[in-house]
Design an enzyme around this catalytic site. Structure first.
Site, PDB file in Angstrom:
ATOM      1  N   GLU A   1      45.178 -37.480 -12.226  1.00 53.28           N
ATOM      2  CA  GLU A   1      45.457 -37.721 -13.642  1.00 53.28           C
ATOM      3  C   GLU A   1      44.543 -38.771 -14.284  1.00 53.28           C
ATOM      4  O   GLU A   1      45.010 -39.843 -14.696  1.00 53.28           O
ATOM      5  CB  GLU A   1      46.927 -38.116 -13.836  1.00 53.28           C
ATOM      6  CG  GLU A   1      47.903 -37.074 -13.317  1.00 53.28           C
ATOM      7  CD  GLU A   1      49.362 -37.351 -13.731  1.00 53.28           C
ATOM      8  OE1 GLU A   1      49.623 -38.413 -14.313  1.00 53.28           O
ATOM      9  OE2 GLU A   1      50.213 -36.500 -13.475  1.00 53.28           O
TER      10      GLU A   1
ATOM     11  N   GLU B   1      52.274 -31.527  -8.815  1.00 56.68           N
ATOM     12  CA  GLU B   1      53.454 -32.343  -9.111  1.00 56.68           C
ATOM     13  C   GLU B   1      54.327 -31.615 -10.121  1.00 56.68           C
ATOM     14  O   GLU B   1      53.818 -31.040 -11.086  1.00 56.68           O
ATOM     15  CB  GLU B   1      53.082 -33.708  -9.723  1.00 56.68           C
ATOM     16  CG  GLU B   1      52.520 -34.701  -8.751  1.00 56.68           C
ATOM     17  CD  GLU B   1      52.218 -36.063  -9.401  1.00 56.68           C
ATOM     18  OE1 GLU B   1      52.907 -36.428 -10.377  1.00 56.68           O
ATOM     19  OE2 GLU B   1      51.286 -36.720  -8.921  1.00 56.68           O
TER      20      GLU B   1
HETATM   21  C1  FCB Z   1      52.865 -38.506 -12.639  1.00 55.71           C
HETATM   22  C2  FCB Z   1      52.249 -39.403 -11.602  1.00 55.71           C
HETATM   23  C3  FCB Z   1      53.202 -39.729 -10.481  1.00 55.71           C
HETATM   24  C4  FCB Z   1      54.602 -40.002 -10.979  1.00 55.71           C
HETATM   25  C5  FCB Z   1      55.057 -38.880 -11.870  1.00 55.71           C
HETATM   26  C6  FCB Z   1      56.473 -39.039 -12.368  1.00 55.71           C
HETATM   27  O1  FCB Z   1      52.181 -38.672 -13.837  1.00 55.71           O
HETATM   28  O2  FCB Z   1      51.110 -38.817 -11.052  1.00 55.71           O
HETATM   29  O3  FCB Z   1      52.688 -40.836  -9.796  1.00 55.71           O
HETATM   30  O4  FCB Z   1      54.612 -41.218 -11.634  1.00 55.71           O
HETATM   31  O5  FCB Z   1      54.195 -38.773 -12.953  1.00 55.71           O
END
Ligand code: FCB
Length: 783
Positions: free
Chosen positions: A156, A357
């Site tokens: 990110e 994620e």
């Molecule tokens: C993402 C991050 C991770 C965590 C989630 C909830 O943006 O990569 O580390 O904080 O959000």
């Protein structure tokens, strides 16, 4: 493939990151990172010492892959130069443990923990950092490359650049739009250079992870196919470029989007983008990691200043939408995932994708027989269903990695966020599976979703367990008094055992108190300042006396409304006191706050009838009393000067006046005005001109009455001999006019006290109804 099954060889896993779980921030030669400087996270999940146990949990889940991140300052404590062998030892042991358990390790090289030594030299805003990252990547690969074959360079980069260097919400906490753009470029360059190093060293798969948050308008959240007006189309495109295309295009197409460069040039110049950088950045990669949690909701709003996380976003409002949200306040929109994957497949058809994620923060209730996190299960299940649809449509998604294995340190939000499949008790470091862990294990085992979904315990389930009726359960849950203590105990026991969460409001009462109350002040109407001041004073002392903290929030702009609603949605407070309701009918703050489900009390009767309790003065009773007083003094031709009729208080005062007149067989003579003295004078002149026999004026506020006094004087009418004048509110000035003003006192202290008490009763779960504070007629010289 059956309806719920996933493709053969689909990768199931979970993700974590070093800083969020490892702890041991000074162990074995680790250097400080920007997050150590930014906040003191202490031991997190102590994973550094408990990694073997945690690999055991992964094994129980049956995951095929585990994505972890390597801490740069553990491996290169100074950011550049000396490599710390002990740091690499830790990851080597972890990888061996994983391989021993049959789990494929995926390593992320940068998940936001920049060595502080590099930040001291300018951090991501300077170019050298990218080169140092490539060296570090090489060092990690040298040690682990024979056992790890999937490498993610950066996680990110938008977040690192724009929250770290733009809005300053994240470490290193800088707020410079120019540095944010420079950092974004250097993070991309770091990715490109590291990709080169990894490839040269023989890495088999290299990827980059981006945060995807499909940009849409509030209307599109409900209807994704909705057509947009031109200005909203532009707003959506502008934010999409900043979040997504700024990263996708250079990496996958070797060029920055043409509509981005002028903005970068205006903000940061272009000197930081060197000849050849884009060739490095666009080296072929094997996959893009997709982190998806929620959409970004925007609409055009010309007066809106730029959001610091989005330089160039002036004229765009970031909106909250009335959808279900997680405890983080993030809207739950699983359908945005297929939308996103369709777009990526269309625009970058050759790119392999993996969900790296996805997951949710919800409040967990620990009960005697487990943690029944139905909300989290539903969230994951809905997203997996959406993903399944995308795969069927042809999206090239090879796996799903859930965020996260453990409850952990959620960056600037700290430990209050709960994303884990395993609950962590941070005092003892005990890990406990939530229902979602068992559920995910079953999904993995059958390579797909089951046909039947776990059901959230309902009022019926609780009623059946407690052996009472539904109505009784709801009475207990709503804190009504008329329930015997045995029944109450039985119901509360069933609630506890089943982990029943009646609604968001009760949830915040039962499970997570912040002991903070938001006192939301909108701009008081003229004459309302004393009341606002009294409320602040009384509410603060009563509630602080009861051990609560007060957060004062001022609701004066659309942006402030958005923040306040977000604050409530994120459950950063236990309750809200709102005053006074806005006169603007298009203002939906009250409704939006009520919809958050937080206990709310209002000062002033709201325009729309609801069950939300409020405190108000007896406006109609007060107006009737002053009208009776004028009639009994022999006045026969009464005019009324009304403030704005969309104010509920004005309507009620007019009603009281009219009722009293009707009792005396008379009709009102009405003039309207806004709330200024000047308008009061104009309205009085009008009444006098239209009704030559007028012998009394009742104005619905003292300000208007003072204006009327002035108009009477100018017209040569004697007060009170020719004309009686009365007001309402009893502001300080009412006793100082010449002649002094007869008025209706709306006691400020009584209202303020009532408001504070009402809120306390709400918090204690007692039954509450609205409070009408009596008024008092104050007769002075003007009548
Ligand atoms: C993402 C991050 C991770 C965590 C989630 C909830 O943006 O990569 O580390 O904080 O959000």
């Amino acid at each position: 493939m059956s309806r719920a099954a996933f493709p053969e060889n689909f990768v199931w896993g979970v993700s974590t990151s070093a800083y969020q779980i490892e702890g041991a921030n000074v162990a074995d030669g680790r250097g400080p990172s920007i997050w150590d400087t930014f906040l003191d996270s202490q031991t997190a999940c102590d994973h550094y010492h408990r990694y073997a146990e945690d690999v055991g949990l992964l094994k129980d889940l049956g995951v095929t892959a585990y994505r972890f991140s390597v801490s740069w300052p553990r491996v290169v404590p100074g950011g550049s130069g000396r490599v710390n062998a002990a740091g690499l030892d830790f990851y080597e042991q972890l990888v061996d443990e994983l391989l021993g358990a049959g789990i494929t390790p995926y390593a992320t090289l940068y998940h936001w923990d920049l060595p502080q030594a590099l930040e001291d030299k300018g951090g991501w805003a300077v170019r050298d950092t990218a080169g140092h990252f490539a060296d570090y990547a090489r060092a990690v690969h040298d040690r682990l490359g024979d056992r790890v074959d999937t490498w993610f360079t950066v996680n990110e980069p938008w977040v690192s650049a724009f929250l770290g260097y733009g809005s300053g919400i994240h470490a290193p906490g800088r707020s410079s739009p120019a540095d944010a753009f420079r950092s974004a470029h250097h993070l991309l360059l770091a990715h490109g250079l590291a990709t080169g190093e990894l490839r040269a060293a023989g890495a088999s798969k290299v990827g980059l992870i981006l945060n995807f948050s499909p940009v849409m308008t509030p209307g599109q959240v409900g209807d994704l196919s909705m057509e947009l007006p031109e200005e909203d189309t532009e707003a959506v495109a502008r934010i999409d470029t900043l979040i997504h295309r700024q990263f996708l295009e250079p990496v996958l197409r070797g060029a920055y989007p043409a509509d981005l460069l002028p903005l970068v040039e205006r903000t940061a110049g272009l000197d930081h983008i060197h000849e050849g950088d884009l060739a490095d950045i666009s080296r072929p990669i094997d996959l893009i990691g997709v982190n998806y949690y929620a959409p970004t909701v925007v609409q055009a709003q010309p007066s809106q200043p730029a959001d610091p996380a989005y330089p160039g976003s002036a004229g765009i409002l970031f909106c909250t939408v009335p959808t279900a949200v997680t405890a983080m306040g993030w809207p739950i929109v699983p359908n945005a995932l297929p939308l996103l994957l369709r777009r990526l497949s269309r625009e970058y058809p050759d790119t392999q994708l993996m969900i790296t994620e996805n997951g949710a923060d919800f409040v967990d209730v620990i009960t005697g027989d487990g943690i029944h996190d139905v909300d989290r299960i539903n969230f994951i299940e809905e997203h997996l269903r959406a993903l399944r649809v995308s795969i069927e449509e042809g999206a090239r998604v090879s796996g799903y990695l859930l965020w996260s294995l453990l409850d952990c340190m959620e960056w600037a939000d700290g430990y209050q966020r709960k994303f884990g499949l395993y609950h962590v008790d941070f005092a003892t470091q005990r890990r406990r599976p939530k229902d979602s862990a068992y559920w995910y294990r079953d999904v993995i085992k059958r390579n797909g979703l089951g046909e039947s979904r776990p059901k959230r315990p309902t009022l019926e389930t609780v009623a059946a367990r407690a052996g009472v009726s539904r109505a009784t359960v709801s009475r207990v849950v709503n804190g009504e008094a008329a329930v015997s203590s045995e029944v109450r105990t039985a119901v509360m026991r069933a609630v506890q055992e089943l982990g029943y969460v009646p609604n968001a409001a009760a949830r915040s009462l039962v499970t997570r108190r912040t002991d903070s109350i938001a006192l939301v002040l909108s701009v008081p109407r003229p004459g309302g300042e004393a009341l606002t001041a009294a409320v602040v004073q009384y509410v603060t002392s009563v509630l602080e006396g009861a051990g609560k903290r007060i957060t004062l929030m001022v609701a004066d702009t659309a942006e402030s409304h958005r923040r306040i609603v977000q604050h409530a949605e994120a459950r950063l407070v236990d309750a809200v006191i709102l005053l006074p309701p806005s006169t603007d009918r298009t203002d939906t703050l009250t409704e939006r706050l009520i919809r958050t489900g937080l206990p709310t009390v209002l000062l002033g009767k709201p325009a729309i009838a609801s069950l939300v309790p409020y405190v108000d003065v007896d406006n109609s009773g007060g107006a009737a009393a002053v009208t009776d007083h004028l009639l009994s003094a022999g006045r026969r031709h009464l005019g009324i000067i009304c403030g704005p009729l969309d104010l509920v208080a004005t309507q009620d005062r007019l009603t009281g006046h009219r009722t009293a007149l009707e009792r005396a067989g008379r009709h009102p003579l009405i003039a309207t005005a806004n709330l200024t003295m000047h308008a009061g004078a104009a309205a009085a002149r009008q009444l006098l001109a239209d009704n030559p026999r007028l012998d009394a004026i009742f104005a619905t506020t003292d300000h208007l009455a003072i204006g009327a006094l002035r108009a009477a004087r100018e017209a040569g009418r004697r007060v009170p001999d020719d004309l009686a004048i009365a007001g309402f509110d009893d502001i300080d000035a009412a006793s100082c006019t010449t002649p002094s003003l007869t008025t209706v006192q709306a006691p400020v202290a009584d209202q303020a006290m009532a408001l504070a008490r009402l809120l306390l009763s709400r918090l204690e779960g007692r039954h509450t109804t609205s409070v009408i504070v009596p008024t008092r007629l104050v007769v002075r010289e003007s009548t």
